[in-house]
Design an enzyme around this catalytic site. Structure first.
Site, mmCIF file in Angstrom:
data_model
loop_
_atom_site.group_PDB
_atom_site.id
_atom_site.type_symbol
_atom_site.label_atom_id
_atom_site.label_comp_id
_atom_site.label_asym_id
_atom_site.label_seq_id
_atom_site.Cartn_x
_atom_site.Cartn_y
_atom_site.Cartn_z
ATOM 1 N N HIS A 276 0.837 0.873 -13.155
ATOM 2 C CA HIS A 276 1.361 -0.249 -13.614
ATOM 3 C C HIS A 276 2.873 0.311 -13.737
ATOM 4 O O HIS A 276 3.128 1.408 -14.417
ATOM 5 C CB HIS A 276 0.700 -0.624 -15.137
ATOM 6 C CG HIS A 276 1.556 -1.608 -15.428
ATOM 7 N ND1 HIS A 276 1.143 -3.063 -15.107
ATOM 8 C CD2 HIS A 276 2.665 -2.086 -16.376
ATOM 9 C CE1 HIS A 276 2.076 -3.803 -15.551
ATOM 10 N NE2 HIS A 276 2.911 -3.262 -16.331
ATOM 11 N N GLY B 121 0.685 -1.118 0.079
ATOM 12 C CA GLY B 121 -0.008 0.106 0.108
ATOM 13 C C GLY B 121 0.728 1.192 -0.006
ATOM 14 O O GLY B 121 0.325 2.505 0.547
ATOM 15 N N SER B 122 1.979 1.214 -0.645
ATOM 16 C CA SER B 122 2.876 2.522 -0.581
ATOM 17 C C SER B 122 1.992 3.655 -1.497
ATOM 18 O O SER B 122 2.244 4.754 -1.438
ATOM 19 C CB SER B 122 4.343 2.047 -1.007
ATOM 20 O OG SER B 122 4.257 2.097 -2.484
HETATM 21 C C1 GRF Z 1 3.236 -1.101 -7.581
HETATM 22 O O1 GRF Z 1 4.349 -0.988 -8.201
HETATM 23 C C2 GRF Z 1 2.189 -0.968 -8.658
HETATM 24 O O2 GRF Z 1 2.619 -0.346 -9.858
HETATM 25 C C3 GRF Z 1 1.782 -2.116 -8.849
HETATM 26 O O3 GRF Z 1 1.687 -2.914 -7.983
HETATM 27 C C4 GRF Z 1 2.678 -2.036 -6.835
HETATM 28 C C5 GRF Z 1 1.877 -1.839 -5.533
HETATM 29 O O4 GRF Z 1 2.820 -1.334 -4.703
HETATM 30 N N1 GRF Z 1 0.653 -2.137 -9.647
HETATM 31 P P1 GRF Z 1 2.102 -0.657 -3.384
HETATM 32 O O5 GRF Z 1 1.327 -1.874 -2.644
HETATM 33 O O6 GRF Z 1 1.364 0.466 -3.636
HETATM 34 O O7 GRF Z 1 3.337 -0.317 -2.580
#
Ligand code: GRF
Length: 219
Positions: A125, A28-29
């Protein structure tokens, strides 16, 4: 729902605070970056609910820390994807969600859900689409040997990572990079462009013309 109309499609509901429903399967960053942009005051929206298919997703903990409803929907609890999607839609409707924000949500949503929220589902993405769709995009790009990688925010259609592109950011692939160091550099750009794209939506500045998303000038 009242829609703005100015010649091309603009799915923004006018004159109401935009309530976001964030779907996340992991750390969830990106959710955090969105919440920080809201705290900083330049993203004028509110996260109404965070939904995950993974009960242990750290995204849920981040939501709870801020008293945002955090709900797990276990796919195994539903006999079909349609019914799983329907449950997510019910939750979104219950929280009056206008824009569905996929932030590392590792499941494919079905046609019915996507059509219902047409023009109102975004995804981030970690590649410069249309290159390297699907899983492990950073590693795919690294293994291919590209010199420039990046990330894309797009509207979601019924394909995998195929919807109209809203924003992209490029990052160089450096000598000595590993898939992990490259992914970290891409992630920093994700945290910048995702809140920005959501903010453009909230300002009613996204105009969809077929595959092209035009960004209207600031009013
Ligand atoms: C990110 O790299 C996003 O591009 C992909 O999944 C990852 C999610 O990361 N779809 P986070 O959970 O938001 O840290």
């Amino acid at each position: 729902m009242a829609r703005q109309t100015d010649g091309c499609e603009n799915f923004r509901t006018v004159d109401r605070e935009v309530i976001l429903g964030v779907l996340a399967s992991g750390r969830g960053s990106n959710l955090e970056a969105i919440l920080e942009a809201i705290d900083q005051g330049w993203l004028r929206a509110r996260v109404g609910v965070v939904i995950s298919d993974q009960p242990e997703a750290y995204a849920l903990a981040r939501a709870r820390q801020r008293d945002i409803p955090a709900i797990t929907v276990l796919p195994g609890g539903f006999p079909s994807r349609r019914l799983f999607d329907a449950q997510i839609r019910r939750i979104c409707e219950g929280h009056r969600i206008e824009l569905v924000v996929l932030a590392g949500f590792m499941r494919v949503l079905g046609e019915e859900f996507i059509n219902y929220y047409q023009g109102r589902i975004m995804n981030i993405h970690p590649s410069l689409l249309p290159a390297f769709p699907g899983r492990d995009a950073q590693r795919q790009a690294f293994d291919y040997g590209v010199k420039v990688a990046g990330c894309t925010v797009h509207l979601v259609d019924t394909g995998i990572d195929t919807g109209p592109i809203i924003l992209q950011a490029a990052v160089p692939v450096l000598e000595g990079d590993t898939p992990d160091t490259l992914a970290e550099r891409i992630l920093r750009e994700e945290h910048r462009i995702y809140p920005e794209a959501i903010s453009l939506y909230c300002q009613g500045r996204l105009q969809i013309e077929g595959r092209r998303v035009r960004i209207a000038a600031e009013r």
